[in-house]
Scaffold this motif. Structure first.
Motif, mmCIF file in Angstrom:
data_model
loop_
_atom_site.group_PDB
_atom_site.id
_atom_site.type_symbol
_atom_site.label_atom_id
_atom_site.label_comp_id
_atom_site.label_asym_id
_atom_site.label_seq_id
_atom_site.Cartn_x
_atom_site.Cartn_y
_atom_site.Cartn_z
ATOM 1 N N LEU A 164 0.813 -1.215 0.000
ATOM 2 C CA LEU A 164 0.000 0.000 0.000
ATOM 3 C C LEU A 164 0.843 1.260 0.000
ATOM 4 O O LEU A 164 0.396 2.309 -0.428
ATOM 5 N N ALA A 165 2.046 1.174 0.495
ATOM 6 C CA ALA A 165 2.931 2.338 0.541
ATOM 7 C C ALA A 165 4.322 1.921 0.094
ATOM 8 O O ALA A 165 4.692 0.753 0.199
ATOM 9 N N SER A 166 5.073 2.870 -0.406
ATOM 10 C CA SER A 166 6.431 2.559 -0.867
ATOM 11 C C SER A 166 7.479 2.813 0.203
ATOM 12 O O SER A 166 8.602 2.337 0.098
ATOM 13 N N GLU B 296 -1.531 18.639 2.471
ATOM 14 C CA GLU B 296 -0.942 17.741 1.474
ATOM 15 C C GLU B 296 -0.280 16.539 2.146
ATOM 16 O O GLU B 296 -0.385 15.413 1.654
ATOM 17 N N ASN B 297 0.388 16.754 3.272
ATOM 18 C CA ASN B 297 0.995 15.642 4.006
ATOM 19 C C ASN B 297 -0.056 14.669 4.521
ATOM 20 O O ASN B 297 0.138 13.455 4.476
ATOM 21 N N LEU B 298 -1.167 15.202 5.016
ATOM 22 C CA LEU B 298 -2.255 14.352 5.486
ATOM 23 C C LEU B 298 -2.836 13.551 4.330
ATOM 24 O O LEU B 298 -3.092 12.354 4.444
ATOM 25 N N ARG B 299 -3.056 14.223 3.219
ATOM 26 C CA ARG B 299 -3.593 13.559 2.027
ATOM 27 C C ARG B 299 -2.622 12.470 1.561
ATOM 28 O O ARG B 299 -3.044 11.348 1.230
ATOM 29 N N GLY B 300 -1.349 12.779 1.534
ATOM 30 C CA GLY B 300 -0.350 11.815 1.095
ATOM 31 C C GLY B 300 -0.270 10.586 1.998
ATOM 32 O O GLY B 300 -0.035 9.472 1.532
ATOM 33 N N ALA B 301 -0.487 10.791 3.282
ATOM 34 C CA ALA B 301 -0.450 9.674 4.227
ATOM 35 C C ALA B 301 -1.593 8.697 3.970
ATOM 36 O O ALA B 301 -1.480 7.503 4.245
ATOM 37 N N LEU B 302 -2.696 9.204 3.434
ATOM 38 C CA LEU B 302 -3.853 8.350 3.159
ATOM 39 C C LEU B 302 -3.838 7.754 1.759
ATOM 40 O O LEU B 302 -4.508 6.769 1.502
ATOM 41 N N ALA B 303 -3.081 8.358 0.867
ATOM 42 C CA ALA B 303 -3.061 7.915 -0.534
ATOM 43 C C ALA B 303 -2.144 6.710 -0.702
ATOM 44 O O ALA B 303 -1.165 6.555 0.015
ATOM 45 N N GLN B 304 -2.482 5.890 -1.653
ATOM 46 C CA GLN B 304 -1.585 4.799 -2.009
ATOM 47 C C GLN B 304 -0.422 5.366 -2.791
ATOM 48 O O GLN B 304 -0.613 6.194 -3.665
ATOM 49 N N ARG B 305 0.757 4.964 -2.451
ATOM 50 C CA ARG B 305 1.936 5.511 -3.134
ATOM 51 C C ARG B 305 2.547 4.482 -4.031
ATOM 52 O O ARG B 305 2.633 3.373 -3.814
#
Length: 118
Positions: free
Chosen positions: A21-23, A109-118
């Motif tokens: 889910l995350a890199s 943006e940091n909050l959004r990035g934490a929830l997004a799949q990377r």
């Protein structure tokens, strides 16, 4: 079969077909910051205040102008805004007797990035 009994890890098709889910793994300081910010947003009034600030046409809003849309008293709105400020989600600036607030775009943006799949 209960959730505890599901052999998810023993299913090769689940492992073969699913990417992580995350890199990257969050660092401890980043995890602490995000946890503090998510905790600040875990209140419906504060979440609404962030939404009001994030969509404000001028980028900043006087705390007094957030009372009616938030449906709370001035003191309650100020308290919630203080918690958002302490979490680094908003910034404030005193102008005369009023305090103006704006969201910190990088924090959102940091909050959004934490929830997004990377």
């Amino acid at each position: 079969m209960t959730v505890r009994e599901l052999p998810v890890l023993d299913q090769p098709e689940a492992v073969a077909c699913c990417a992580p889910l995350a890199s990257t793994v969050l660092s401890e300081p980043d995890a602490e910051t995000l946890a503090r910010q998510f905790a600040a947003l875990a209140d419906p009034v504060r979440l609404r205040l962030v939404s009001l600030l994030a969509t404000a046409e001028g980028g900043a809003v006087c705390a007094c102008d957030l009372v009616e849309p938030a449906g709370r008293t001035q003191g309650t709105v100020s308290s919630h805004l203080g918690k958002l400020r302490d979490a680094g989600i908003v910034v404030s600036e005193k102008r005369g007797r009023n305090v103006w607030y704006a969201v910190v775009p990088a924090a959102l943006e940091n909050l959004r990035g934490a929830l997004a799949q990377r």
